[in-house]
Design an enzyme around this catalytic site. Structure first.
Site, PDB file in Angstrom:
ATOM      1  N   CYS A 113      38.814  36.151  47.187  1.00 35.32           N
ATOM      2  CA  CYS A 113      39.143  35.650  45.846  1.00 35.32           C
ATOM      3  C   CYS A 113      40.393  34.772  45.827  1.00 35.32           C
ATOM      4  O   CYS A 113      40.590  33.996  44.893  1.00 35.32           O
ATOM      5  CB  CYS A 113      39.305  36.816  44.874  1.00 35.32           C
ATOM      6  N   HIS A 251      43.496  34.353  38.604  1.00 32.84           N
ATOM      7  CA  HIS A 251      42.173  34.716  39.110  1.00 32.84           C
ATOM      8  C   HIS A 251      41.481  35.582  38.063  1.00 32.84           C
ATOM      9  O   HIS A 251      42.065  36.526  37.530  1.00 32.84           O
ATOM     10  CB  HIS A 251      42.318  35.485  40.424  1.00 32.84           C
ATOM     11  N   ASN A 281      33.733  37.588  37.676  1.00 31.75           N
ATOM     12  CA  ASN A 281      34.569  37.271  38.834  1.00 31.75           C
ATOM     13  C   ASN A 281      33.749  36.419  39.801  1.00 31.75           C
ATOM     14  O   ASN A 281      32.807  36.904  40.416  1.00 31.75           O
ATOM     15  CB  ASN A 281      35.021  38.568  39.509  1.00 31.75           C
TER      16      ASN A 281
END
Length: 324
Positions: A113, A251, A281
């Site tokens: 990520c 994020h 996500n």
């Protein structure tokens, strides 16, 4: 002095959106349960013809159009992904070919990520040392391919997508107050936390892809502290602090983590860009998707001070401070 500026951005999402209610038809969950814990309302899921490469190509094309450039103007492509089309060659090379680029070089970065932050920082280093003039930085992932759809603690969280930015070297004069572009960047990693968030397979061990596994509470416990520490370091490196910030682009992992991090950093909620509700996500695509959204809707303007940050498996984490 050379500064790296973001000249253009772009994004791409799969055709199919999957709402919480639709997900609840085949997973033991509910819209209320997901929204309360994550803030996610829907995510996009790639079909069999949509891949990390195809989404990355579309995001790259959009970024080039936004920048007013063509692929001939690009010296390098850096792709951040944890879900490549093949074990090798790099998916960046496939994107390079699909875009019609047969000059320069292309490679992948894998920091889960945090991948886009790592890729953007790497691109910044290439530009500052004169190794390239313009770099196409892409974050693209199809996490739906590595999810255990019977594990409601993980499959509700993730979606597929891609985002891209054209990074360009620009000669800047004057002090930091007059400069634009990337002002500072900080990267971190610590392999002591490998078992907190990982995929249980690989070519060298099981010869399989495996599924994503996560200890959610443990990740949350560490995430806020690690994120805020690296963001503070990034501010300090530029001689600034959060009171000067215009936009916080984190994020998009979980709304709780985003809100807790912003609160600890003393960043008001009206300065936080949140897209996790619409995208879930999307791993390495998360930050460029959020950045593109905030630019396209007019929130981010020339001269704004922006902080990008991300944390991913490993753990890996990092932050970048940019004057737009």
């Amino acid at each position: 002095m050379i500064r790296s500026i973001i000249r253009g951005v772009g994004s791409a999402l799969p055709k199919r959106s999957l709402s919480n209610d639709e997900l609840a038809k085949f997973v033991e969950t509910s819209d209320a349960w997901i929204v309360q814990r994550t803030g996610i309302h829907q995510r996009y899921i790639a079909n069999e013809n949509e891949t990390t490469v195809s989404l990355g190509v579309k995001a790259a094309q959009a970024a080039l159009i936004n920048a007013g450039l063509t692929i001939k103007d690009i010296d390098c492509i850096i792709l951040a992904t944890s879900t490549p089309n093949r074990t090798f060659p790099a998916s960046a090379v496939e994107i390079q070919y699909a875009l019609g680029m047969n000059h320069g070089f292309a490679f992948d970065i894998q920091a889960v990520c945090s991948g886009f932050i790592f890729a953007l920082t790497t691109g910044d280093s290439y530009l500052r040392c004169g190794a390239a003039k313009r770099i196409l930085v892409i974050g693209s992932d199809t996490f739906s391919r590595i999810l255990d759809w019977e594990d409601r603690t993980t499959c509700v969280l993730f979606g597929d997508g891609a985002g891209a930015a054209v990074l360009e070297a620009e000669e800047i004069e004057g002090g930091i107050a007059f400069q634009r572009g990337i002002l500072s960047a900080k990267l971190r990693s610590d392999g002591a936390y490998i078992d907190k968030l990982y995929v249980d397979g690989g070519p060298s061990t099981t010869q399989t892809t495996g599924y994503l596994r996560m200890e959610g509470r443990e990740v949350f416990k560490y995430a806020v502290g690690m994120i805020t520490d690296v963001v503070d370091d990034c501010f300090a490196a530029a001689g600034m602090d959060s009171s000067q910030l215009d936009w916080f682009v984190p994020h998009q992992a979980n709304k709780r983590i985003i809100e807790a991090s912003a609160k600890k950093l003393k960043i008001s909620s009206d300065k936080v860009v949140i897209t996790v509700d619409k995208h879930g996500n999307t791993s390495a695509a998360s930050v460029p998707l959020a950045l593109t959204t905030a630019l396209c809707d007019g929130r981010i303007k020339r001269g704004d001070l922006i902080m990008l940050e991300a944390m991913g498996g490993g753990f890996t984490w990092g932050a970048i401070l940019i004057r737009w």
